[in-house]
Design an enzyme around this catalytic site. Structure first.
Site, PDB file in Angstrom:
ATOM      1  N   ASP A 176      -6.731 -11.259  11.029  1.00 19.06           N
ATOM      2  CA  ASP A 176      -5.751 -11.111   9.943  1.00 19.06           C
ATOM      3  C   ASP A 176      -5.393 -12.508   9.403  1.00 19.06           C
ATOM      4  O   ASP A 176      -4.750 -13.310  10.073  1.00 19.06           O
ATOM      5  CB  ASP A 176      -4.496 -10.402  10.458  1.00 19.06           C
ATOM      6  CG  ASP A 176      -3.540 -10.075   9.317  1.00 19.06           C
ATOM      7  OD1 ASP A 176      -3.221  -8.891   9.128  1.00 19.06           O
ATOM      8  OD2 ASP A 176      -3.116 -11.015   8.594  1.00 19.06           O
ATOM      9  N   THR A 180      -0.771   7.629  -1.309  1.00 26.19           N
ATOM     10  CA  THR A 180      -2.063   7.507  -2.010  1.00 26.19           C
ATOM     11  C   THR A 180      -2.973   6.464  -1.345  1.00 26.19           C
ATOM     12  O   THR A 180      -4.174   6.429  -1.599  1.00 26.19           O
ATOM     13  CB  THR A 180      -1.849   7.061  -3.472  1.00 26.19           C
ATOM     14  OG1 THR A 180      -1.284   5.738  -3.448  1.00 26.19           O
ATOM     15  CG2 THR A 180      -0.913   7.992  -4.221  1.00 26.19           C
ATOM     16  N   ASP A 213      -1.534 -13.364   9.260  1.00 28.37           N
ATOM     17  CA  ASP A 213      -0.967 -13.634  10.582  1.00 28.37           C
ATOM     18  C   ASP A 213      -1.439 -14.970  11.121  1.00 28.37           C
ATOM     19  O   ASP A 213      -0.664 -15.722  11.722  1.00 28.37           O
ATOM     20  CB  ASP A 213      -1.348 -12.520  11.563  1.00 28.37           C
ATOM     21  CG  ASP A 213      -0.473 -11.290  11.389  1.00 28.37           C
ATOM     22  OD1 ASP A 213       0.609 -11.410  10.786  1.00 28.37           O
ATOM     23  OD2 ASP A 213      -0.880 -10.213  11.854  1.00 28.37           O
ATOM     24  N   ARG A 225       0.838  -1.194   0.000  1.00 29.20           N
ATOM     25  CA  ARG A 225       0.000   0.000   0.000  1.00 29.20           C
ATOM     26  C   ARG A 225       0.876   1.248   0.000  1.00 29.20           C
ATOM     27  O   ARG A 225       1.701   1.422   0.902  1.00 29.20           O
ATOM     28  CB  ARG A 225      -0.883  -0.004   1.248  1.00 29.20           C
ATOM     29  CG  ARG A 225      -1.959   1.073   1.219  1.00 29.20           C
ATOM     30  CD  ARG A 225      -2.606   1.157   2.576  1.00 29.20           C
ATOM     31  NE  ARG A 225      -3.489   0.023   2.794  1.00 29.20           N
ATOM     32  CZ  ARG A 225      -4.813   0.140   2.869  1.00 29.20           C
ATOM     33  NH1 ARG A 225      -5.377   1.331   2.763  1.00 29.20           N
ATOM     34  NH2 ARG A 225      -5.554  -0.909   3.071  1.00 29.20           N
TER      35      ARG A 225
HETATM   36  N1  URA Z   1      -7.364  -8.806   5.555  1.00 30.55           N
HETATM   37  C1  URA Z   1      -7.460  -9.718   6.558  1.00 30.55           C
HETATM   38  O1  URA Z   1      -6.584 -10.567   6.711  1.00 30.55           O
HETATM   39  N2  URA Z   1      -8.519  -9.661   7.379  1.00 30.55           N
HETATM   40  C2  URA Z   1      -9.501  -8.757   7.260  1.00 30.55           C
HETATM   41  O2  URA Z   1     -10.458  -8.773   8.046  1.00 30.55           O
HETATM   42  C3  URA Z   1      -9.396  -7.809   6.200  1.00 30.55           C
HETATM   43  C4  URA Z   1      -8.312  -7.856   5.373  1.00 30.55           C
END
Ligand code: URA
Length: 209
Positions: A200, A108, A203, A104
């Site tokens: 996530d 921007t 993770d 990212r």
């Molecule tokens: N990416 C993820 O791993 N989890 C989310 O909830 C949103 C984006």
């Protein structure tokens, strides 16, 4: 406008519940993501063309069907998409695997390509872009764009959990790309996480948190 398919098969929904559960550890999470990817691959390949071949069973000659040599490519979006690849390859072992990495831009806030490695015959393949989570849709939109820019014509997008915002973003940007999901959740929260989601995905897959 592209179509959205929600794979609400009981096995997929059952496994997704344990994937969502915060008490599920890395090993089990990884195994479950792979299993759901396999089940989704079964559904997503429903429209593969068949051709007739002549065979001999132990009893007689017969006409039978085999997949008509369709060339497929699986494109995980780094890094969480990697967690779905082996599950898909279980059913489509001859598929080639490309990778797309995006970061990212801090100014921007838009996703920018940092790594793209695709099969050499992009124009001849049908692609399945995979990422467990379709949140804002920014990465999916850019990854599909990166594939199209290099000649891909027939693309599907597959994820475990989508937010309505992400589905809309992909449909707006790529009305020719159908979307295959296991669950459509409520919304995104202020941090860009899908609610209720699973946290996530990267993770949890790689044990980095
Ligand atoms: N990416 C993820 O791993 N989890 C989310 O909830 C949103 C984006």
């Amino acid at each position: 406008m592209s179509k959205v398919y929600v794979f609400d098969h009981p096995l997929i929904q059952h496994k997704l519940t344990y994937i969502r559960d915060k008490h599920t550890g890395t090993k089990e999470f990884r195994e479950l993501v792979e299993e759901v990817a396999t089940l989704m691959a079964f559904e997503i390949t429903r429209d593969l063309p068949l051709q007739e071949v002549d065979i001999e069973t132990p009893v007689s000659k017969a006409k039978a069907k085999v997949i008509a040599g369709k060339k497929l490519g699986i494109i995980p979006i780094l890094r969480a998409g990697i967690g779905m690849v082996d599950g898909i390859l279980k059913l489509i072992p001859a598929a080639k695997v490309g990778h797309i990495g995006l970061y990212r831009d801090p100014e921007t806030l838009k996703p920018v390509e940092y790594y793209v490695k695709l099969p050499t015959d992009v124009e001849e393949r049908d692609f399945i872009v995979v990422d467990p989570m379709l949140a804002t849709g920014g990465s999916a939109v850019e990854a599909i764009h990166a594939l199209k820019k290099r000649g891909a014509k027939n693309i599907k997008f597959m994820c475990l959990i989508a937010a309505p915002e992400g589905v809309e973003a992909v449909q707006q940007a790529h009305p020719d790309v159908d979307i295959y999901i296991a669950a459509l959740d409520e919304k995104l929260n202020d941090h860009g996480y899908i609610v209720p989601g699973l946290g996530d995905a990267g993770d949890r897959l790689f044990g980095t948190k």
